[in-house]
Design a protein around this motif. Structure first.
Motif, PDB file in Angstrom:
ATOM      1  N   SER A 196       4.630  83.750  23.704  1.00  0.00           N
ATOM      2  CA  SER A 196       5.641  83.975  24.747  1.00  0.00           C
ATOM      3  C   SER A 196       5.468  82.994  25.905  1.00  0.00           C
ATOM      4  CB  SER A 196       5.616  85.428  25.225  1.00  0.00           C
ATOM      5  OG  SER A 196       4.432  85.705  25.902  1.00  0.00           O
ATOM      6  N   ILE A 197       4.265  82.446  26.079  1.00  0.00           N
ATOM      7  CA  ILE A 197       4.067  81.450  27.136  1.00  0.00           C
ATOM      8  C   ILE A 197       4.832  80.176  26.790  1.00  0.00           C
ATOM      9  CG2 ILE A 197       2.318  79.906  28.150  1.00  0.00           C
ATOM     10  CD1 ILE A 197       0.488  82.258  28.377  1.00  0.00           C
TER      11      ILE A 197
ATOM     12  N   ARG B 156       7.395  80.060  24.808  1.00  0.00           N
ATOM     13  CA  ARG B 156       8.822  80.405  24.858  1.00  0.00           C
ATOM     14  C   ARG B 156       9.324  80.436  26.298  1.00  0.00           C
ATOM     15  NH1 ARG B 156       9.368  84.884  19.996  1.00  0.00           N
ATOM     16  NH2 ARG B 156       9.439  83.320  18.371  1.00  0.00           N
ATOM     17  N   ALA B 157       8.468  80.934  27.192  1.00  0.00           N
ATOM     18  CA  ALA B 157       8.853  80.962  28.613  1.00  0.00           C
ATOM     19  C   ALA B 157       9.123  79.538  29.093  1.00  0.00           C
ATOM     20  CB  ALA B 157       7.746  81.606  29.441  1.00  0.00           C
ATOM     21  N   SER B 158       8.270  78.618  28.666  1.00  0.00           N
ATOM     22  CA  SER B 158       8.456  77.219  29.061  1.00  0.00           C
ATOM     23  C   SER B 158       9.798  76.685  28.542  1.00  0.00           C
ATOM     24  CB  SER B 158       7.282  76.398  28.508  1.00  0.00           C
ATOM     25  OG  SER B 158       7.587  75.039  28.527  1.00  0.00           O
ATOM     26  N   ARG B 159      10.092  77.003  27.276  1.00  0.00           N
ATOM     27  CA  ARG B 159      11.346  76.506  26.674  1.00  0.00           C
ATOM     28  C   ARG B 159      12.571  77.071  27.399  1.00  0.00           C
ATOM     29  NH1 ARG B 159      11.283  74.866  21.411  1.00  0.00           N
ATOM     30  NH2 ARG B 159      13.342  74.049  21.903  1.00  0.00           N
ATOM     31  N   ILE B 160      12.549  78.380  27.654  1.00  0.00           N
ATOM     32  CA  ILE B 160      13.731  79.006  28.249  1.00  0.00           C
ATOM     33  C   ILE B 160      13.906  78.560  29.706  1.00  0.00           C
ATOM     34  CG2 ILE B 160      12.823  81.198  29.194  1.00  0.00           C
ATOM     35  CD1 ILE B 160      15.852  80.990  26.867  1.00  0.00           C
ATOM     36  N   LEU B 161      12.806  78.071  30.300  1.00  0.00           N
ATOM     37  CA  LEU B 161      12.906  77.560  31.681  1.00  0.00           C
ATOM     38  C   LEU B 161      13.360  76.100  31.700  1.00  0.00           C
ATOM     39  CD1 LEU B 161       9.698  79.229  33.145  1.00  0.00           C
ATOM     40  CD2 LEU B 161      12.034  79.692  33.883  1.00  0.00           C
ATOM     41  N   GLY B 162      13.646  75.570  30.543  1.00  0.00           N
ATOM     42  CA  GLY B 162      14.248  74.233  30.512  1.00  0.00           C
ATOM     43  C   GLY B 162      13.391  73.142  29.897  1.00  0.00           C
ATOM     44  N   ALA B 163      12.127  73.458  29.558  1.00  0.00           N
ATOM     45  CA  ALA B 163      11.254  72.411  28.998  1.00  0.00           C
ATOM     46  C   ALA B 163      11.536  72.240  27.505  1.00  0.00           C
ATOM     47  CB  ALA B 163       9.797  72.788  29.210  1.00  0.00           C
ATOM     48  N   SER B 164      11.601  70.989  27.074  1.00  0.00           N
ATOM     49  CA  SER B 164      11.796  70.736  25.644  1.00  0.00           C
ATOM     50  C   SER B 164      10.489  71.017  24.911  1.00  0.00           C
ATOM     51  CB  SER B 164      12.184  69.271  25.446  1.00  0.00           C
ATOM     52  OG  SER B 164      11.100  68.469  25.869  1.00  0.00           O
ATOM     53  N   GLU B 165      10.518  70.877  23.595  1.00  0.00           N
ATOM     54  CA  GLU B 165       9.302  71.110  22.812  1.00  0.00           C
ATOM     55  C   GLU B 165       8.212  70.101  23.224  1.00  0.00           C
ATOM     56  OE1 GLU B 165      10.455  71.577  18.747  1.00  0.00           O
ATOM     57  OE2 GLU B 165       8.418  72.106  18.139  1.00  0.00           O
TER      58      GLU B 165
ATOM     59  N   HIS C  98       7.911  68.532  26.188  1.00  0.00           N
ATOM     60  CA  HIS C  98       7.409  68.894  27.520  1.00  0.00           C
ATOM     61  C   HIS C  98       6.465  70.082  27.433  1.00  0.00           C
ATOM     62  CE1 HIS C  98      10.949  66.686  29.419  1.00  0.00           C
ATOM     63  NE2 HIS C  98       9.864  66.119  29.881  1.00  0.00           N
TER      64      HIS C  98
ATOM     65  N   LEU D 296       2.863  69.934  28.857  1.00  0.00           N
ATOM     66  CA  LEU D 296       2.679  70.646  30.129  1.00  0.00           C
ATOM     67  C   LEU D 296       2.042  72.024  29.973  1.00  0.00           C
ATOM     68  CD1 LEU D 296       6.093  69.797  31.850  1.00  0.00           C
ATOM     69  CD2 LEU D 296       3.856  68.839  32.398  1.00  0.00           C
ATOM     70  N   ILE D 297       2.193  72.611  28.803  1.00  0.00           N
ATOM     71  CA  ILE D 297       1.664  73.967  28.598  1.00  0.00           C
ATOM     72  C   ILE D 297       0.533  73.969  27.561  1.00  0.00           C
ATOM     73  CG2 ILE D 297       2.250  76.342  27.905  1.00  0.00           C
ATOM     74  CD1 ILE D 297       3.566  75.447  30.562  1.00  0.00           C
TER      75      ILE D 297
ATOM     76  N   PHE E 275      15.373  81.602  20.078  1.00  0.00           N
ATOM     77  CA  PHE E 275      14.078  81.526  19.406  1.00  0.00           C
ATOM     78  C   PHE E 275      14.156  82.014  17.960  1.00  0.00           C
ATOM     79  CE2 PHE E 275      12.731  82.206  23.932  1.00  0.00           C
ATOM     80  CZ  PHE E 275      12.381  80.880  24.129  1.00  0.00           C
TER      81      PHE E 275
ATOM     82  N   GLU F 291      16.204  75.660  25.734  1.00  0.00           N
ATOM     83  CA  GLU F 291      16.208  75.033  27.055  1.00  0.00           C
ATOM     84  C   GLU F 291      17.606  74.615  27.513  1.00  0.00           C
ATOM     85  OE1 GLU F 291      14.547  74.005  24.396  1.00  0.00           O
ATOM     86  OE2 GLU F 291      14.601  71.831  24.130  1.00  0.00           O
TER      87      GLU F 291
ATOM     88  N   PHE G 142       9.512  88.182  29.732  1.00  0.00           N
ATOM     89  CA  PHE G 142       8.833  88.630  28.517  1.00  0.00           C
ATOM     90  C   PHE G 142       7.988  89.878  28.784  1.00  0.00           C
ATOM     91  CE2 PHE G 142       9.837  84.240  28.005  1.00  0.00           C
ATOM     92  CZ  PHE G 142      10.174  84.099  26.678  1.00  0.00           C
TER      93      PHE G 142
ATOM     94  N   ALA H  94       4.310  86.378  30.576  1.00  0.00           N
ATOM     95  CA  ALA H  94       4.162  84.976  30.169  1.00  0.00           C
ATOM     96  C   ALA H  94       4.076  83.999  31.333  1.00  0.00           C
ATOM     97  CB  ALA H  94       5.317  84.582  29.222  1.00  0.00           C
TER      98      ALA H  94
ATOM     99  N   PHE I  25       2.279  81.117  33.398  1.00  0.00           N
ATOM    100  CA  PHE I  25       1.427  80.027  32.919  1.00  0.00           C
ATOM    101  C   PHE I  25       0.067  80.147  33.610  1.00  0.00           C
ATOM    102  CE2 PHE I  25       5.830  78.066  32.965  1.00  0.00           C
ATOM    103  CZ  PHE I  25       6.076  78.423  31.651  1.00  0.00           C
TER     104      PHE I  25
ATOM    105  N   HIS J  61      -2.524  78.353  33.831  1.00  0.00           N
ATOM    106  CA  HIS J  61      -3.173  77.179  34.425  1.00  0.00           C
ATOM    107  C   HIS J  61      -2.417  76.664  35.641  1.00  0.00           C
ATOM    108  CE1 HIS J  61      -0.052  75.808  31.778  1.00  0.00           C
ATOM    109  NE2 HIS J  61      -0.137  74.577  32.222  1.00  0.00           N
TER     110      HIS J  61
ATOM    111  N   PHE K 172       8.445  75.829  38.079  1.00  0.00           N
ATOM    112  CA  PHE K 172       8.329  75.117  36.805  1.00  0.00           C
ATOM    113  C   PHE K 172       9.684  74.621  36.278  1.00  0.00           C
ATOM    114  CE2 PHE K 172       8.046  74.911  32.158  1.00  0.00           C
ATOM    115  CZ  PHE K 172       6.926  74.111  31.988  1.00  0.00           C
TER     116      PHE K 172
ATOM    117  N   PHE L 268      13.172  70.510  35.279  1.00  0.00           N
ATOM    118  CA  PHE L 268      14.094  70.171  34.193  1.00  0.00           C
ATOM    119  C   PHE L 268      15.552  70.458  34.532  1.00  0.00           C
ATOM    120  CE2 PHE L 268      10.081  71.977  32.686  1.00  0.00           C
ATOM    121  CZ  PHE L 268       9.503  70.829  32.179  1.00  0.00           C
TER     122      PHE L 268
ATOM    123  N   LEU M  40      16.409  79.567  38.718  1.00  0.00           N
ATOM    124  CA  LEU M  40      17.275  78.637  37.964  1.00  0.00           C
ATOM    125  C   LEU M  40      18.717  79.135  37.873  1.00  0.00           C
ATOM    126  CD1 LEU M  40      14.839  77.698  35.060  1.00  0.00           C
ATOM    127  CD2 LEU M  40      15.323  76.405  37.120  1.00  0.00           C
TER     128      LEU M  40
END
Lengths: 259, 355
Positions: free
Chosen positions: A161-162, A164-173, A175, A179-180, B52, B73, B81, B85, B87, B89, B98, B102, B148
């Motif tokens: 889910s971490i 996935r959170a990155s993806r849904i926030l706009g980061a591509s695979e 990125h 970044l994650i 997903f 994205e 979630f 979820a 991050f 770090h 974050f 983008f 966002l």
């Protein structure tokens, strides 16, 4: 009472394990006279062998990082599907291969008559066996699984889910990977690098088959033992051991700070 | 009200599990609570909406734009979630910001400051997620999504790790936050009470299908399926119509009869739903001429938060659950194993023809 006895028993067994590792090493370090250690350290042959070992093991470990990260990531993320367990077994094969056999196998690939070696020799008149390249390849072959196994577990441990959170926030695979995923397995990468470096610097069996020269530290010890006597090889071995331990300690400290 | 999210004829699968023919519209500012048992497909549905899980068939429109096959994205959807979820770090500030790397957002810094102030996160910005409490983490996760300006928010069992009392409070807070920011949302939960608190409408998901959708009152008082009723804690009795007199139908429910209203014919199989709070208990026979009166023995008493659920077994196959206040329980002096009389009005019964 039973609890104390149980813990005491565990402590005694653990202590035997620690002594089992440390006693031979301490004996080796304390055996030769300090003057012998110093003269051994001053010997250009030894200095060269130590430098070679450090350099080649470092290069082999860096190559393990470059190739091992994508491989570990793909295994951990299930990209190989049903082939995953086969790929994992292939990656671990060097762990179960006797080192000399691995050296011979590498000879059959990189030697003058080997698959790649022949091509390079016939086309460019380049000889791989007996070069620094061969040493690095042999070291990497034997140490690569240590890196892949460690980093693979790191990637597997990331909560999906971490990502996935990155993806849904706009980061591509891509990125998300940089970044994650990579920052989250930084500790595993460092541990994997250290394990692989430790394994590479101590490699003897595979290296001696593919390259006696440029001489690495373990081969220098073997050389001293066969050409001179046990006393000489002990002082060389003790010197190399002390230096290896110092390097390893420094890398571990650096690793911990970076983590 | 304009439709923000429109899902039509959606089929998707995750391993061996499949979503089947999901149709759902979420209008502007609406919260739809999706409720279902574990394994009913709630998270798979959210993951299909977020991109997903690959959609096999059907369409997902966001503000009229087809996003069915877009990468996650590229969807402009917020997703909170179950694990939140965050991050681990990154600092709280970097977590919230974050997505701004983008996506271009007007007045991003002002928006960030406003959100930080709204959620009272000012003193936490330089900390890391593992230094925060559960509630604080939740606020960060919401702020990180809302910054966002997503068209719709998806919330996946975000309160499942809280205690029941905390869950109610946090659910209400979440509803207020979503409404405050004027967002549309899909709120997934397995708890019907929570769905009632948060949802403007409730969709009941069972085995990959939406089996009923409506305002909370409808779900509670007019369940159309046994599964919905059970989820809502309603008594479910099955029987066959054996007699009719005007509008009143006599239903054989085993060794007893229940009288119901409804347009049924003799021989029809029916499912009868009776709310636990509509059942009256007494230690002495009722003096009223209510048709639906039974005697039975108390099988179980469960007390919770000032109310008690009394299970009364009236026959081998039929057990009624009655909800009474704790005060009534003490006044009636009910004990497990004792005989008791129970009654309910014919107008309190909701029934459907069994399929």
């Amino acid at each position: 009472m039973r609890k104390i006895f149980f813990r005491l028993a565990l402590g005694v067994i653990a202590g035997i394990g620690i002594l089992f590792i440390i006693v031979p090493l301490m004996r080796l370090i304390t055996y030769p006279r300090p003057s012998l250690l110093i003269s051994s350290l001053k010997d250009p042959l030894n200095q060269n062998a130590i430098l070679n070992s450090i350099t080649f093991a470092f290069v082999a470990s860096v190559l393990s990082v470059i190739i091992g990260i994508p491989l570990s990531y793909l295994i951990a993320k299930g990209y190989f599907g049903k082939l995953e367990s086969i790929i994992e077994a292939i990656c671990d094969t060097p762990l179960a291969t006797p080192h000399i056999i691995a050296g011979i196998a590498l000879l059959l690939v990189f030697g003058k008559d080997g698959l790649i070696g022949k091509l390079l020799y016939n086309t460019f008149n380049i000889k791989l066996i007996g070069t620094a390249f061969a040493v690095v390849v042999a070291m990497m072959y034997m140490s690569f699984p240590f890196f892949v196994d460690t980093v693979k577990e790191g990637f597997k441990g990331i909560d999906p889910s971490i990502e996935r959170a990155s993806r849904i926030l706009g980061a591509s695979e891509v990125h998300t990977f940089f970044l994650i995923d990579i920052p989250l397995v930084k500790g595993h990468i460092i541990s994997g690098f250290l394990s692989s470096f430790a394994r590479a610097i101590s490699e003897f069996g595979a290296v001696i088959i593919v390259a006696y020269y440029p001489m690495t530290a373990p081969i220098r010890i073997y050389d001293a033992y066969t050409q001179y006597n046990l006393e000489t090889s002990i002082s060389v071995a003790a010197t190399l051991l002390i230096i290896s331990l110092i390097i390893f300690a420094i890398l571990r400290i650096i690793g911990r700070r970076v983590k | 009200m304009s439709v923000v999210l429109s899902i039509s004829g959606l089929y998707a699968h995750n391993g061996n599990f499949s979503l089947k023919n999901i149709n759902l519209d979420v209008v502007n500012g609406e919260i739809v609570a999706i409720v279902g048992e574990n394994g009913s497909g709630k998270t798979t549905l959210l993951n299909a909406i977020a991109g997903f899980v690959k959609v096999d068939k059907g369409k997902i429109l966001l503000n009229g734009v087809d996003i069915t096959n877009r990468e996650p994205e590229e969807r402009n959807i917020g997703y909170i979630f179950q694990t939140l979820a965050l991050f681990p770090h990154l600092t709280i500030q970097d977590n919230i910001k974050f997505g701004l790397r983008f996506k271009k957002i007007d007045n991003a810094e002002e928006r960030f400051n406003a959100l930080v102030k709204f959620f009272k996160l000012e003193h936490l910005l330089s900390r890391y997620p593992n230094e925060l409490s559960g509630g604080e983490k939740q606020k960060v996760a919401i702020a990180r999504a809302i910054i966002l300006d997503p068209k719709v928010l998806l919330l996946d069992e975000v309160t499942s790790q809280l205690s029941p009392i905390e869950r109610e409070r946090v659910s209400l807070e979440l509803k207020e936050i979503i409404k405050n920011f004027g967002k549309s949302a899909i709120f997934v939960t397995h708890n019907i009470d929570e769905a009632t608190i948060v949802g403007d409408r409730i969709a009941v998901l069972d085995n990959g299908q939406i089996i009923q959708i409506g305002v909370p009152y409808e779900i509670f008082y007019s369940p159309n399926r046994e599964e919905v009723a059970r989820l809502a804690g309603v008594n479910v009795i099955k029987g066959v119509v054996v007699e009719e007199e005007d509008d009143i139908k006599k239903v054989d429910v085993g060794s007893q009869f229940i009288y119901i209203l409804g347009d049924y014919e003799i021989g029809d199989s029916v499912i009868i739903f009776i709310h636990p709070e509509e059942i009256t208990l007494s230690k002495t026979p009722f003096k009223t001429s209510a048709q639906n009166s039974f005697t039975g023995f108390i099988d179980k008493i469960v007390s919770k938060s000032g109310v008690a659920t009394v299970s009364v077994k009236v026959s081998e196959n039929n057990t009624f659950k009655a909800l009474i206040t704790r005060k009534s329980l003490e006044e009636l002096d009910l004990k497990t194993g004792e005989n008791v009389y129970l009654s309910f009005k014919i107008t309190a019964i909701h029934s459907v023809k069994a399929s």
